[in-house]
Motif scaffolding. Structure first.
Motif, PDB file in Angstrom:
ATOM      1  N   HIS A  40       0.815  -1.220   0.000  1.00  0.00           N
ATOM      2  CA  HIS A  40       0.000   0.000   0.000  1.00  0.00           C
ATOM      3  C   HIS A  40       0.844   1.264   0.000  1.00  0.00           C
ATOM      4  O   HIS A  40       0.313   2.361   0.074  1.00  0.00           O
ATOM      5  N   MET A  45      -2.757   5.959   1.096  1.00  0.00           N
ATOM      6  CA  MET A  45      -3.153   5.604   2.453  1.00  0.00           C
ATOM      7  C   MET A  45      -1.927   5.464   3.357  1.00  0.00           C
ATOM      8  O   MET A  45      -0.828   5.192   2.884  1.00  0.00           O
ATOM      9  N   ASN A  46      -2.149   5.646   4.655  1.00  0.00           N
ATOM     10  CA  ASN A  46      -1.056   5.513   5.613  1.00  0.00           C
ATOM     11  C   ASN A  46      -1.617   5.008   6.925  1.00  0.00           C
ATOM     12  O   ASN A  46      -2.777   4.582   6.975  1.00  0.00           O
ATOM     13  N   ASN A  47      -0.833   5.053   7.979  1.00  0.00           N
ATOM     14  CA  ASN A  47      -1.286   4.482   9.253  1.00  0.00           C
ATOM     15  C   ASN A  47      -2.356   5.325   9.944  1.00  0.00           C
ATOM     16  O   ASN A  47      -2.978   4.861  10.888  1.00  0.00           O
ATOM     17  N   LYS A  48      -2.561   6.563   9.495  1.00  0.00           N
ATOM     18  CA  LYS A  48      -3.619   7.381  10.083  1.00  0.00           C
ATOM     19  C   LYS A  48      -4.887   7.309   9.228  1.00  0.00           C
ATOM     20  O   LYS A  48      -5.983   7.212   9.754  1.00  0.00           O
ATOM     21  N   VAL A  50      -6.323   4.887   7.053  1.00  0.00           N
ATOM     22  CA  VAL A  50      -6.110   3.514   6.593  1.00  0.00           C
ATOM     23  C   VAL A  50      -7.121   3.100   5.542  1.00  0.00           C
ATOM     24  O   VAL A  50      -6.907   2.131   4.818  1.00  0.00           O
ATOM     25  N   TRP A  51      -8.238   3.813   5.485  1.00  0.00           N
ATOM     26  CA  TRP A  51      -9.222   3.555   4.435  1.00  0.00           C
ATOM     27  C   TRP A  51      -9.282   4.783   3.552  1.00  0.00           C
ATOM     28  O   TRP A  51      -9.546   5.879   4.021  1.00  0.00           O
ATOM     29  N   HIS A  55     -12.288   2.806  -0.656  1.00  0.00           N
ATOM     30  CA  HIS A  55     -13.433   2.581   0.218  1.00  0.00           C
ATOM     31  C   HIS A  55     -14.564   3.537  -0.095  1.00  0.00           C
ATOM     32  O   HIS A  55     -15.729   3.200   0.095  1.00  0.00           O
ATOM     33  N   GLN A 329     -11.171  10.130   9.438  1.00  0.00           N
ATOM     34  CA  GLN A 329      -9.899   9.573   9.913  1.00  0.00           C
ATOM     35  C   GLN A 329      -8.825  10.646  10.037  1.00  0.00           C
ATOM     36  O   GLN A 329      -7.885  10.498  10.820  1.00  0.00           O
TER      37      GLN A 329
ATOM     38  N   PRO C  81       4.493   8.502   7.738  1.00  0.00           N
ATOM     39  CA  PRO C  81       3.153   8.032   8.135  1.00  0.00           C
ATOM     40  C   PRO C  81       2.895   6.577   7.724  1.00  0.00           C
ATOM     41  O   PRO C  81       1.968   5.953   8.221  1.00  0.00           O
ATOM     42  N   THR C  82       3.700   6.044   6.826  1.00  0.00           N
ATOM     43  CA  THR C  82       3.501   4.658   6.402  1.00  0.00           C
ATOM     44  C   THR C  82       4.415   3.688   7.142  1.00  0.00           C
ATOM     45  O   THR C  82       4.349   2.480   6.904  1.00  0.00           O
ATOM     46  N   ARG C 143      -7.630  -3.728   7.892  1.00  0.00           N
ATOM     47  CA  ARG C 143      -7.352  -2.516   8.678  1.00  0.00           C
ATOM     48  C   ARG C 143      -8.535  -2.040   9.523  1.00  0.00           C
ATOM     49  O   ARG C 143      -8.548  -0.900   9.996  1.00  0.00           O
ATOM     50  N   VAL C 146      -7.290  -1.227  12.951  1.00  0.00           N
ATOM     51  CA  VAL C 146      -6.600   0.061  13.070  1.00  0.00           C
ATOM     52  C   VAL C 146      -7.638   1.156  13.312  1.00  0.00           C
ATOM     53  O   VAL C 146      -7.422   2.086  14.093  1.00  0.00           O
ATOM     54  N   MET C 147      -8.780   1.011  12.649  1.00  0.00           N
ATOM     55  CA  MET C 147      -9.862   1.977  12.829  1.00  0.00           C
ATOM     56  C   MET C 147     -10.435   1.896  14.234  1.00  0.00           C
ATOM     57  O   MET C 147     -10.876   2.898  14.797  1.00  0.00           O
ATOM     58  N   GLN C 152      -4.476   4.239  18.782  1.00  0.00           N
ATOM     59  CA  GLN C 152      -3.669   4.380  17.574  1.00  0.00           C
ATOM     60  C   GLN C 152      -2.409   3.515  17.697  1.00  0.00           C
ATOM     61  O   GLN C 152      -1.315   3.907  17.325  1.00  0.00           O
ATOM     62  N   ARG C 154      -1.893   0.509  16.388  1.00  0.00           N
ATOM     63  CA  ARG C 154      -1.600  -0.467  15.339  1.00  0.00           C
ATOM     64  C   ARG C 154      -1.045   0.184  14.087  1.00  0.00           C
ATOM     65  O   ARG C 154      -1.388   1.304  13.748  1.00  0.00           O
ATOM     66  N   PHE C 156       0.073  -0.700   9.871  1.00  0.00           N
ATOM     67  CA  PHE C 156      -0.142  -1.603   8.744  1.00  0.00           C
ATOM     68  C   PHE C 156       1.163  -1.649   7.964  1.00  0.00           C
ATOM     69  O   PHE C 156       1.784  -0.606   7.743  1.00  0.00           O
ATOM     70  N   HIS C 158       3.162  -1.433   4.997  1.00  0.00           N
ATOM     71  CA  HIS C 158       2.870  -0.902   3.667  1.00  0.00           C
ATOM     72  C   HIS C 158       3.817  -1.405   2.592  1.00  0.00           C
ATOM     73  O   HIS C 158       3.558  -1.223   1.409  1.00  0.00           O
TER      74      HIS C 158
END
Lengths: 397, 126, 244
Positions: A40, A45-48, A50-51, A55, A329, C81-82, C143, C146-147, C152, C154, C156, C158
């Motif tokens: 990804h 998208m990134n860890n903040k 994520v969707w 989506h 998000q 951020p990834t 994910r 993560v939501m 915060q 977790r 992912f 990438h």
């Protein structure tokens, strides 16, 4: 181009349109392949956030799939003949849209190669897992529904199957809303209003995509829709748009009232840059007020204004979902209420998200799947509504 | 018709040539079995046929229940079977895992997450 | 049976030594009290692993716990951020009083973890001893967890990863988070972050068994006020803080 030359080459045009759809599906495949190969990291998208954009596309299609079958429900459950003759087209569109939406959702997974695990390991507390069950049931039921509404021998079953379909649809759209509503810690989502809001939104979006497909079919077959039927349908679209605007307003108003949610609402509605712009300009103005004007203002409401209004509703729905999903998000989680926080992981900061090309490709590919299934299905099953005689006898308005 | 017959003859001869060639260089993988020695199961055929099941069973026990130190451990596979020079079970068609999986055309995705190299290099352990 | 009793007696003896140590050099021996279980035995729900983090002892500029975690688990240490971050230092400023402090933030190993509730494939799970983990064999990378995570915690993965640690498998397309150094705990060791914090002389992270009334951590949370972050959510976290 004359009508005569069009009808002579009709099948060629059909194949050209199908080829176009197939090409977009192929582009979607390339986008998916890119994301699958590199991970990804090639998406925005990134860890903040994520969707992302996939989506937005997927949820639009899933919600619209449920909504478009509303046309069928009005016909079979509530006995409106005009809508009954439109059930086959609605059914095919619903199957197409759901297939497109699910394709996008699945291909956006981190490990799409393991999708079978979603069926073999089932977690009863997960709304996602419920939805996997609801979506597959929807497919099955929609096929049976189509069968009972197109096969004369099965007509007796149309009503009970239609009722089951109606109930299933309401539960499925609620399930989609619950994916978000159950996210207790996310300021944007934890609201019991989301499921009903999604149901009403699905009516509006489903009606809009149906009216677009219907208009295309009438033009293609060189036919003119009965103005009385057209009027009924456009008024219904208007009503759905107004009702969804009401529920969206209610959702934001309740949030504004809770002090802990105020900062989030200010972000989405006023200070968040792209998000307030998309909300007010995209959803409220383009997606709701303009369509309402096109539907209700005197002198409006012809085929052209209905097609424009429906397109605007679809555009507005994308803006709405972008704000809900990505805006929701981007706003930081409230982990330490009452504190100003900062960290290397973006605590307390607005997250950045810029959609990337592979995401657009994937989303468009999903739309193209829905389009192809509708195009081919509508042609094979001859779903052109026939209702001139019906209107003359049964519909006084 | 004559053309078709000639074409058939040509294709057949190609096919035979390929088959004979293949028989010369037997396609059976030649693997670098690393340190080798006594395996956890002495029966090689059994290991070839069931290693994935043994690994999967123990993986669930270790992952979910925290039972460690049992017989069938992927890390131990790598410890013994990583190439003497490469220290890895991947990297070429002679490598222990990759070589056989390439030969059998079975997807191998253990090492997308798990380490494919031995912890202590062969040189260091000597 | 006899053997377990012996173990227990032995353990009690050790903890009293620990207690003596507590009096002489507070914190010095605290992280040593993690008792391993025999190899081949399953994790038991009689144990609940947890941590107590003393906000007053945590130094603002220090990131030793983060570095130790990255080294132990083979994380890149990047902060894009990834990039994955299993533990991070959060700087706090009280909006009202203006007090500034900092603390390490990671998976809180909840008793009722939202990530486990929402996972469609049961890949997110809680081990019997309270450690919340992701089974990467069944994670499909949706994910949703993560939501759902309130902290915060977790990340992912990438990108394609190479050269992972043998004890810490991680890979592209799956979600991951702090494992409470489960591979160390199972050997009877403490977590990498707690060890690093003690080495730096701060002793802000106390690791141990919350269920064992004799453990240093259990005694400490009985004696001082500790807080769970977002206690309003009722998740009963395994990681607790004092001095916020």
């Amino acid at each position: 181009m004359s009508t005569a030359s069009f009808s002579r080459n009709e099948s060629r045009y059909f194949y050209a349109l199908a080829a176009l759809g197939l090409f977009v599906v192929f582009l979607g495949y390339l986008g998916m392949h890119n994301m699958e190969e590199h991970g990804h990291i090639v998406s925005g998208m990134n860890n903040k956030v994520v969707w992302g954009l996939p989506h937005v596309f997927a949820i639009f299609m899933v919600v619209a799939a449920s909504g478009v079958l509303n046309i069928g429900s009005i016909g079979t459950v509530f006995g409106q003949t005009v809508y009954k003759s439109r059930t086959p087209l609605a059914g095919i569109m619903a199957i197409g849209l759901l297939a497109g939406g699910l394709a996008v959702l699945m291909l956006d997974l981190g490990r799409p190669d393991r999708i079978i695990i979603a069926a073999t390991y089932f977690n009863p507390t997960s709304v996602f897992a419920w939805n996997i069950f609801l979506y597959s049931g929807f497919f099955g039921l929609a096929v049976v529904y189509l069968w009972t509404s197109m096969e004369k021998r099965m007509y007796a079953w149309t009503k009970p199957v239609g009722l089951a379909m109606f109930a299933w649809r309401v539960i499925l759209t609620s399930g989609t809303g619950l994916i978000f509503a159950f996210l207790v810690v996310r300021q944007a989502y934890a609201s019991a209003l989301l499921p009903p809001m999604f149901i009403v939104l699905s009516f509006a979006w489903g009606m809009a995509v149906f009216l677009l497909a219907q208009a295309a079919m009438y033009t293609w077959n060189d036919k003119v829709i009965d103005p009385a039927i057209q009027k009924r349908m456009k008024n219904l679209l208007g009503l759905f748009v107004v009702s969804s605007l009401y529920l969206v307003a209610a959702y934001h108003m309740t949030n504004l009232y809770f002090a802990k949610q105020t900062a989030f609402e200010m972000f989405i509605l006023r200070d968040g840059g792209i998000y307030p712009l998309l909300f007010w300009g995209g959803y409220v103005l383009i997606g709701s007020i303009l369509p309402m004007a096109l539907v209700y203002l005197p002198g409006m409401g012809g085929t052209k204004s209905i097609v424009t209004a429906s397109s605007l509703v679809v555009i507005g729905s994308f803006a709405f979902l972008y704000v809900l999903i990505i805006g929701g998000q981007a706003f930081p989680l409230s982990i330490f209420p009452g504190y100003e926080v900062s960290s290397s992981f973006g605590d307390g900061a607005i997250a950045r998200y810029i959609p990337s090309l592979p995401e657009v490709q994937l989303g468009m590919g999903g739309l193209a799947i829905a389009y192809l299934i509708t195009l081919i299905g509508a042609r094979i099953f001859k779903t052109m509504p026939h209702d001139v005689a019906v209107v003359a006898t049964k519909n006084p308005d | 018709m004559i053309m078709a017959r000639r074409l058939t003859a040509f294709l057949f001869s190609m096919f035979f040539a390929a088959a004979v060639h293949a028989a010369d260089n037997s396609p059976v993988p030649h693997l670098d079995i690393g340190k080798g020695g006594q395996c956890v199961e002495p029966d090689h055929t059994l290991m070839r046929k069931t290693h994935m099941n043994l690994l999967k069973h123990q993986r669930d026990e270790t992952m979910r229940k925290g039972i460690r130190g049992q017989k069938y451990s992927l890390a131990e596979c790598v410890e013994c079977h990583a190439g003497q020079k490469t220290n890895s079970v991947l990297g070429s068609n002679e490598a222990f895992c990759q070589g056989c999986h390439a030969y059998a055309a079975v997807k191998l995705d253990c090492f997308e997450c798990h380490a494919n190299k031995r912890k202590v290099t062969a040189e260091a352990s000597k | 049976m006899n053997e377990t009793n012996l173990d227990r007696r032995d353990f009690l003896a050790k903890s009293s030594v620990g207690l003596a140590g507590l009096a002489i050099a507070p914190g010095m021996l605290l992280y040593d009290l993690a008792h391993g279980r025999p190899l081949g035995e399953a994790a038991s729900n009689k144990v609940r692993w947890g941590m107590l983090i003393d906000n007053n002892k945590c130094e603002s500029g220090c990131t030793d716990c983060v570095t130790a975690c990255n080294t132990e688990n083979g994380l890149s240490g990047g902060t894009k951020p990834t990039d994955s971050q299993w533990i991070r230092k959060v700087q706090l400023k009280d909006n009202f009083t203006g007090r500034i402090s900092s603390l390490p933030m990671m998976c809180q190993h909840c008793e009722h973890p939202p990530c486990v509730d929402v996972c469609p494939t049961q890949a997110s799970f809680k081990r019997a001893d309270g450690i919340v983990l992701v089974d990467k064999h069944t994670c499909i990378g949706c994910r949703y967890c993560v939501m759902a995570c309130p902290y915060q915690a977790r990340s992912f993965v990438h990108e394609v990863l190479t050269d992972q640690k043998p004890e810490v498998p991680r890979g592209k397309g799956t979600v991951e988070s702090c494992t409470l150094c489960v591979h160390r705990i199972d050997k009877g060791e403490t977590t990498a972050c707690a060890e690093a914090c003690a080495k730096a002389g701060h002793n802000a992270i106390l690791f141990g068994d919350l269920n064992d009334p004799e453990s240093a951590i259990a005694k400490r949370i009985r004696a001082v006020t500790s807080t769970q972050i977002r206690a309003d959510l009722g998740l009963n976290t395994g990681v607790r803080y004092e001095g916020i």
